[in-house]
Design a protein around this motif. Structure first.
Motif, mmCIF file in Angstrom:
data_model
loop_
_atom_site.group_PDB
_atom_site.id
_atom_site.type_symbol
_atom_site.label_atom_id
_atom_site.label_comp_id
_atom_site.label_asym_id
_atom_site.label_seq_id
_atom_site.Cartn_x
_atom_site.Cartn_y
_atom_site.Cartn_z
ATOM 1 N N UNK A 4 -7.730 -26.908 -0.192
ATOM 2 C CA UNK A 4 -6.312 -27.007 0.164
ATOM 3 C C UNK A 4 -5.798 -28.419 -0.099
ATOM 4 N N UNK A 5 -4.491 -28.559 -0.235
ATOM 5 C CA UNK A 5 -3.930 -29.877 -0.512
ATOM 6 C C UNK A 5 -4.220 -30.856 0.630
ATOM 7 N N UNK B 143 -7.966 -27.023 -10.411
ATOM 8 C CA UNK B 143 -7.072 -28.116 -10.814
ATOM 9 C C UNK B 143 -6.197 -28.508 -9.619
ATOM 10 N N UNK B 144 -5.938 -29.799 -9.488
ATOM 11 C CA UNK B 144 -5.107 -30.266 -8.377
ATOM 12 C C UNK B 144 -3.738 -29.595 -8.370
ATOM 13 N N UNK B 145 -3.161 -29.331 -9.529
ATOM 14 C CA UNK B 145 -1.823 -28.729 -9.556
ATOM 15 C C UNK B 145 -1.852 -27.284 -9.048
ATOM 16 N N UNK C 10 -0.545 -23.513 -2.686
ATOM 17 C CA UNK C 10 -1.185 -23.288 -1.393
ATOM 18 C C UNK C 10 -2.703 -23.313 -1.502
ATOM 19 N N UNK C 11 -3.378 -23.105 -0.369
ATOM 20 C CA UNK C 11 -4.838 -23.141 -0.352
ATOM 21 C C UNK C 11 -5.447 -22.105 -1.301
ATOM 22 N N UNK D 230 -7.333 -33.300 -2.429
ATOM 23 C CA UNK D 230 -7.654 -31.989 -1.861
ATOM 24 C C UNK D 230 -8.698 -32.124 -0.771
ATOM 25 N N UNK D 231 -8.717 -31.119 0.096
ATOM 26 C CA UNK D 231 -9.722 -31.015 1.146
ATOM 27 C C UNK D 231 -10.505 -29.727 0.880
ATOM 28 N N UNK D 232 -11.831 -29.825 0.956
ATOM 29 C CA UNK D 232 -12.702 -28.669 0.732
ATOM 30 C C UNK D 232 -13.470 -28.423 2.028
ATOM 31 N N UNK D 233 -13.268 -27.246 2.606
ATOM 32 C CA UNK D 233 -13.981 -26.882 3.826
ATOM 33 C C UNK D 233 -14.605 -25.510 3.629
#
Length: 178
Positions: A50-51, A8-10, A15-16, A56-59
């Motif tokens: 991570x935010x 979930x975005x929240x 933090x990551x 969000x960014x997914x790496x």
């Protein structure tokens, strides 16, 4: 799909979120079926969510062993597949989301991809991992050592071969006396 790991975005406010993802045998079989593979003997991914702005960014990285059918020999074989994961997602209505109002887009091949638009406030991380696996799989698999041997037909089979036979003195039928 039965293999899922939603974030979930929240949750990202704390933090990551690091994730080690590894489907079980039944889930790998389902993924293999969806990707039209013979099997998926192993599949692991390590990602960090991570935010990023209001999304969000997914790496991360994925590693897998896929079993495919060789396009030359039609034999099953296993191949190692790995790849990096790097994408961004944004909630619907975000000012950072790509425009869907029909306006013209400017494409810059060096710019990062536009963020994916989320349906709600949940990121289906495993769906993105499977999507990246699909992009890394060779669409024209060839078993190591498989060689395509082609022999051209011995006879000329074009429509012009018959015309050539009529004009070639060696193959021309004898003329009838008049």
């Amino acid at each position: 799909m039965s293999w899922d790991r939603p974030v979930k975005l929240h949750e990202l406010a704390r933090g990551p979120v690091p994730l080690d993802l590894e489907p079980d045998a039944a889930q790998r079989a389902e993924i293999a079926r969806r990707l039209k593979l013979e099997s998926l003997p192993s599949f692991k991914a390590r990602v960090i969510v991570k935010p990023w702005l209001d999304g969000a960014e997914i790496t991360g990285r994925l590693d897998a062993v896929v079993e495919q059918i060789c396009g030359v020999s039609l034999e099953a074989f296993e191949a190692e597949v790995s790849g990096d994961i790097d994408l961004r997602v944004a909630p619907a209505g975000s000012p950072h989301a790509s425009s869907s109002d029909g306006s013209e887009l400017e494409l810059d091949p060096d710019a990062p991809d536009a963020p994916d638009i989320l349906d709600g406030d949940t990121i289906d991380v495993t769906a993105y991992v499977v999507e990246h696996l699909a992009l890394e799989i060779d669409p024209f698999p060839r078993k190591p050592g498989a060689v395509f041997e082609y022999e051209a037909p011995k006879e000329e089979t074009s429509p012009f071969a018959a015309l050539k036979a009529l004009t070639d003195p060696k193959t021309r039928p004898p003329e009838e006396p008049s």
